[in-house]
Design an enzyme around this catalytic site. Structure first.
Site, short mmCIF file in Angstrom:
data_model
loop_
_atom_site.label_atom_id
_atom_site.label_comp_id
_atom_site.label_asym_id
_atom_site.label_seq_id
_atom_site.Cartn_x
_atom_site.Cartn_y
_atom_site.Cartn_z
N HIS A 1 -3.91 1.15 7.76
CA HIS A 1 -2.58 1.76 7.74
C HIS A 1 -2.55 2.93 6.75
O HIS A 1 -2.07 4.02 7.07
CB HIS A 1 -1.56 0.67 7.37
CG HIS A 1 -0.15 1.12 7.24
ND1 HIS A 1 0.88 0.61 8.02
CD2 HIS A 1 0.45 2.03 6.41
CE1 HIS A 1 2.02 1.19 7.67
NE2 HIS A 1 1.79 2.04 6.69
N GLU A 2 -3.09 2.69 5.55
CA GLU A 2 -3.05 3.73 4.51
C GLU A 2 -3.98 4.89 4.84
O GLU A 2 -3.64 6.05 4.62
CB GLU A 2 -3.41 3.14 3.14
CG GLU A 2 -2.50 2.01 2.65
CD GLU A 2 -1.02 2.31 2.79
OE1 GLU A 2 -0.61 3.48 2.67
OE2 GLU A 2 -0.25 1.36 3.04
N HIS B 1 -2.36 7.23 7.12
CA HIS B 1 -1.44 8.14 6.40
C HIS B 1 -2.19 9.36 5.86
O HIS B 1 -1.69 10.47 5.89
CB HIS B 1 -0.80 7.44 5.20
CG HIS B 1 0.45 6.69 5.50
ND1 HIS B 1 1.58 7.29 6.04
CD2 HIS B 1 0.78 5.39 5.31
CE1 HIS B 1 2.54 6.38 6.17
NE2 HIS B 1 2.08 5.22 5.74
N CYS C 1 6.55 0.16 7.24
CA CYS C 1 6.08 1.28 6.42
C CYS C 1 7.23 1.75 5.52
O CYS C 1 8.36 1.88 5.98
CB CYS C 1 5.64 2.40 7.35
SG CYS C 1 5.07 3.87 6.50
N LEU C 2 6.91 2.02 4.25
CA LEU C 2 7.97 2.45 3.32
C LEU C 2 8.57 3.80 3.72
O LEU C 2 9.68 4.11 3.30
CB LEU C 2 7.41 2.54 1.89
CG LEU C 2 6.95 1.21 1.26
CD1 LEU C 2 6.37 1.45 -0.12
CD2 LEU C 2 8.09 0.21 1.20
N GLN D 1 2.99 9.91 1.12
CA GLN D 1 4.30 9.25 1.03
C GLN D 1 5.06 9.60 -0.25
O GLN D 1 6.23 9.26 -0.38
CB GLN D 1 4.12 7.73 1.12
CG GLN D 1 3.63 7.30 2.49
CD GLN D 1 3.54 5.80 2.57
OE1 GLN D 1 2.54 5.23 2.15
NE2 GLN D 1 4.56 5.15 3.08
N GLY E 1 0.84 -1.19 0.00
CA GLY E 1 0.00 0.00 0.00
C GLY E 1 0.88 1.24 0.00
O GLY E 1 2.02 1.20 0.46
ZN ZN Z 1 3.02 3.42 5.68
#
Ligand code: ZN
Length: 199
Positions: free
Chosen positions: A168-169, A172, A126-127, A66, A61
């Site tokens: 999670h997304e 963000h 998380c990226l 991000q 995701g």
């Molecule tokens: Zn993330």
């Protein structure tokens, strides 16, 4: 959200560009996303570019924050993780639907409603926070309402990895990161790494 279990066999998509993934503590990660009210060619291209960027980075995701844009837009593909490792389930109008018919998925303006009082603690990564991983407690089953790129609205119930990923997304999109949802002990164990990321 990132996952170590994704396979790396993604073929690049024509016309999609790779974007740079913003890293903690960049302030855009704390910005609340503006609703996407019009689906322009730019929004369509952005979703395509974000998916490409997500696959390239082995994510399941990616949220607009991000890649530096505070918008209510996220892309996901939980089908790249083996269902034996991290299964997902999805229902529409009470009927289970095939995940592959819905993945990859771009959601605009998603809203989440927990369907259980129970919370399940599972490790997340998380990226935007490389090398940080820790348990995050979330409801295992949620209802999701969102707009789609084709202009339609969707309402679905999610379980398993899909439920975790969409939460999670959506976090963000509101400027919330996994470290905000970890318990004190987990956060304390990551304090050194987080401090190094801030310097
Ligand atoms: Zn993330």
């Amino acid at each position: 959200m990132s996952s170590k279990e994704t396979d790396s066999g993604h073929t690049p998509t024509e016309g999609a560009r790779l974007l740079e993934v913003v890293q903690y503590p960049h302030p855009v990660l704390r910005a609340k996303g503006k609703p996407v009210t019009e689906i322009t060619p730019e929004i369509e291209q952005l979703a395509k570019d974000m998916l490409e960027t997500m696959y390239e980075n082995h994510g399941v995701g990616l949220a607009a924050q991000q890649i530096g844009l505070p918008l209510q837009l996220t892309v996901m593909d939980v089908s790249i993780v083996s269902p034996n490792e991290r299964p997902s389930q999805m229902w529409i109008d009470g009927k289970e639907v095939a995940l592959e018919d819905w993945m990859p998925m771009t959601l605009l303006n998603p809203e989440i409603e927990p369907l259980t009082k129970e919370r399940e603690a599972v490790a997340e990564a998380c990226l935007s926070l490389p090398d940080i991983s820790g348990e995050v407690a979330r409801p295992p089953k949620v209802k999701v309402k969102a707009d789609l790129l084709n202009g339609k609205k969707v309402e679905f119930t999610a379980n398993g990895l899909l439920a975790r990923c969409v939460q999670h997304e959506t976090d963000h999109l509101h400027g919330i990161l996994i470290i905000d949802r970890m318990n004190a002990a987990t956060k304390a164990s990551l304090a050194g790494r987080l401090k190094r990321m801030r310097h």
